[in-house]
Design a protein around this motif. Structure first.
Motif, short mmCIF file in Angstrom:
data_model
loop_
_atom_site.label_atom_id
_atom_site.label_comp_id
_atom_site.label_asym_id
_atom_site.label_seq_id
_atom_site.Cartn_x
_atom_site.Cartn_y
_atom_site.Cartn_z
N THR A 284 0.84 -1.19 0.00
CA THR A 284 0.00 0.00 0.00
C THR A 284 0.87 1.24 0.00
O THR A 284 0.49 2.28 -0.52
N HIS A 285 2.09 1.16 0.58
CA HIS A 285 3.00 2.30 0.55
C HIS A 285 3.50 2.54 -0.86
O HIS A 285 3.70 3.68 -1.28
N VAL A 286 3.71 1.48 -1.61
CA VAL A 286 4.13 1.64 -3.01
C VAL A 286 3.04 2.35 -3.79
O VAL A 286 3.29 3.29 -4.54
N SER A 287 1.78 1.93 -3.61
CA SER A 287 0.69 2.56 -4.32
C SER A 287 0.52 4.01 -3.89
O SER A 287 0.22 4.88 -4.70
N ALA A 288 0.71 4.28 -2.59
CA ALA A 288 0.60 5.64 -2.09
C ALA A 288 1.67 6.53 -2.72
O ALA A 288 1.42 7.70 -3.02
N GLU A 289 2.84 5.98 -2.93
CA GLU A 289 3.93 6.74 -3.54
C GLU A 289 3.54 7.13 -4.97
O GLU A 289 3.77 8.26 -5.41
N THR A 292 0.94 9.92 -4.83
CA THR A 292 1.55 11.21 -4.53
C THR A 292 2.21 11.81 -5.76
O THR A 292 2.10 13.02 -6.03
N ALA A 293 2.91 10.97 -6.53
CA ALA A 293 3.57 11.45 -7.74
C ALA A 293 2.55 12.00 -8.73
O ALA A 293 2.75 13.05 -9.35
N SER A 294 1.42 11.29 -8.89
CA SER A 294 0.37 11.75 -9.79
C SER A 294 -0.23 13.06 -9.32
O SER A 294 -0.52 13.97 -10.11
N TYR A 295 -0.43 13.17 -8.01
CA TYR A 295 -0.99 14.39 -7.43
C TYR A 295 -0.10 15.58 -7.72
O TYR A 295 -0.55 16.66 -8.13
N ARG A 296 1.20 15.42 -7.51
CA ARG A 296 2.14 16.51 -7.71
C ARG A 296 2.21 16.94 -9.16
O ARG A 296 2.48 18.11 -9.47
N ALA A 298 -0.39 16.65 -11.33
CA ALA A 298 -1.69 17.08 -11.86
C ALA A 298 -2.38 18.20 -11.08
O ALA A 298 -3.10 18.99 -11.66
N HIS A 299 -2.15 18.28 -9.77
CA HIS A 299 -2.93 19.23 -8.97
C HIS A 299 -2.34 20.64 -9.06
O HIS A 299 -1.14 20.82 -8.89
N PRO A 300 -3.18 21.62 -9.34
CA PRO A 300 -2.67 22.99 -9.51
C PRO A 300 -2.04 23.60 -8.26
O PRO A 300 -1.25 24.54 -8.35
N ARG A 301 -2.38 23.06 -7.09
CA ARG A 301 -1.82 23.61 -5.86
C ARG A 301 -0.85 22.64 -5.19
O ARG A 301 -0.59 22.72 -4.00
N ALA A 302 -0.33 21.70 -5.99
CA ALA A 302 0.63 20.75 -5.46
C ALA A 302 1.98 21.43 -5.30
O ALA A 302 2.84 20.99 -4.62
#
Length: 302
Positions: A284-289, A292-296, A298-302
């Motif tokens: 689950t830590h691998v998936s969370a990593e 997080t990478a996708s969030y950074r 794609a997200h405008p406020r990352a």
């Protein structure tokens, strides 16, 4: 009691009573042999905690990995605890021995796209009918589909495959049997190998000892872990940019991709054959990593 005699009895106990894997027993046997050589003693009772600390410190100075030092510590602790319980010793010199904490690193994982590309290219190459390529295709498909350990794969017999239900029966750690499912691509690769590849390899065998084995080596005998490592390294390594990738990378990748696809954590635990849910949770830590990478990205406020 003579140290060497005690060490032999202990490793036999690990294999016959504790039912530890041959690899673990061999590692502990090597650790105890190294301890006896370092301490230069004949009798078990001559060893004290200072001997043990000096031996471990030598391992630290040599630059051994923390996991190796932790295993060596576990080996001597288990050995001396057994010696006291078996009344070969009056006291346990390892009780005051402290082990370094094992660091937990995230497993190396191939992306789903990388795996799909590698497996498709190998499947295309297998169309030519080469028995080794047919075998390698089936090995990689099954390792990835069922998240098997290399020892489990090597031990599969023909009768362990249920081609109708698309499941395979394997013997895991501690001789625990489990059933693992696999999908249509692995089924197709196994069909092709069993019909067109395995008979050619089986004809090279010098005896019938491996007649029941699913996966065979180039000479017709049951394939071993070293050969499977070589298969994975040659077939998967170039795609990952490394020559040191082994079968466990496919197990890690399969577990991570299952969780990424929405699989229940306890279902993944059953597929992997983990005794503890905590062991499975590292994925689950691998998936969370990855999340997080996708969030950074794609997200405008990352």
């Amino acid at each position: 009691m003579d140290f060497a005699v005690a060490a032999t009895a202990y490793t036999r106990y690990l294999a016959d009573v504790r039912r530890l894997s041959p690899a673990t027993v061999k590692a502990y046997e090597s650790d105890l042999r190294d301890l006896r050589k370092a301490c230069d003693v004949q009798e078990l009772a001559e060893i004290d905690v200072e001997h043990l600390r000096d031996w471990l410190w030598t391992s630290v100075q040599r630059g051994d990995a923390r996991a190796t030092i932790a295993r060596r510590t576990a080996a001597v602790r288990g050995f001396f605890a057994w010696a006291v319980e078996s009344e070969h010793l009056d006291s346990d010199p390892s009780l005051r021995l402290s082990a370094p904490k094992r660091g937990r690193s995230l497993p190396k994982v191939a992306t789903a796209a990388t795996m799909a590309d590698v497996l498709q290219r190998l499947r295309d190459a297998a169309e030519e009918g080469d028995p080794i390529i047919l075998r390698d295709s089936a090995i990689l498909e099954l390792l990835y589909a069922s998240a098997l350990r290399v020892s489990e794969l090597c031990g599969i017999d023909i009768d362990d495959l249920d081609m109708h239900r698309q499941t395979v029966r394997v013997l895991g750690k501690g001789n625990k049997e489990r059933i693992s499912p696999y999908g249509a691509p692995a089924q197709a690769a196994l069909d092709a190998y069993l019909v067109r590849g395995r008979p050619a390899l089986a004809s090279r065998a010098e005896d019938a000892a491996s007649a029941s084995a699913v996966f065979l080596g180039a000479r017709g005998g049951r394939i071993g872990p070293r050969a499977v490592y070589d298969v994975v390294s040659r077939r998967i390594g170039p795609a990952l940019g490394t020559l040191t990738v082994g079968p466990h990378a496919l197990r890690h990748s399969a577990a991570t991709h299952l969780l990424d696809g929405g699989a229940d954590l306890r279902a993944v635990q059953e597929i992997l054959g983990h005794a503890s849910l905590g062991t499975t949770q590292i994925y689950t830590h691998v998936s969370a990593e990855k999340l997080t990478a996708s969030y950074r990205l794609a997200h405008p406020r990352a």
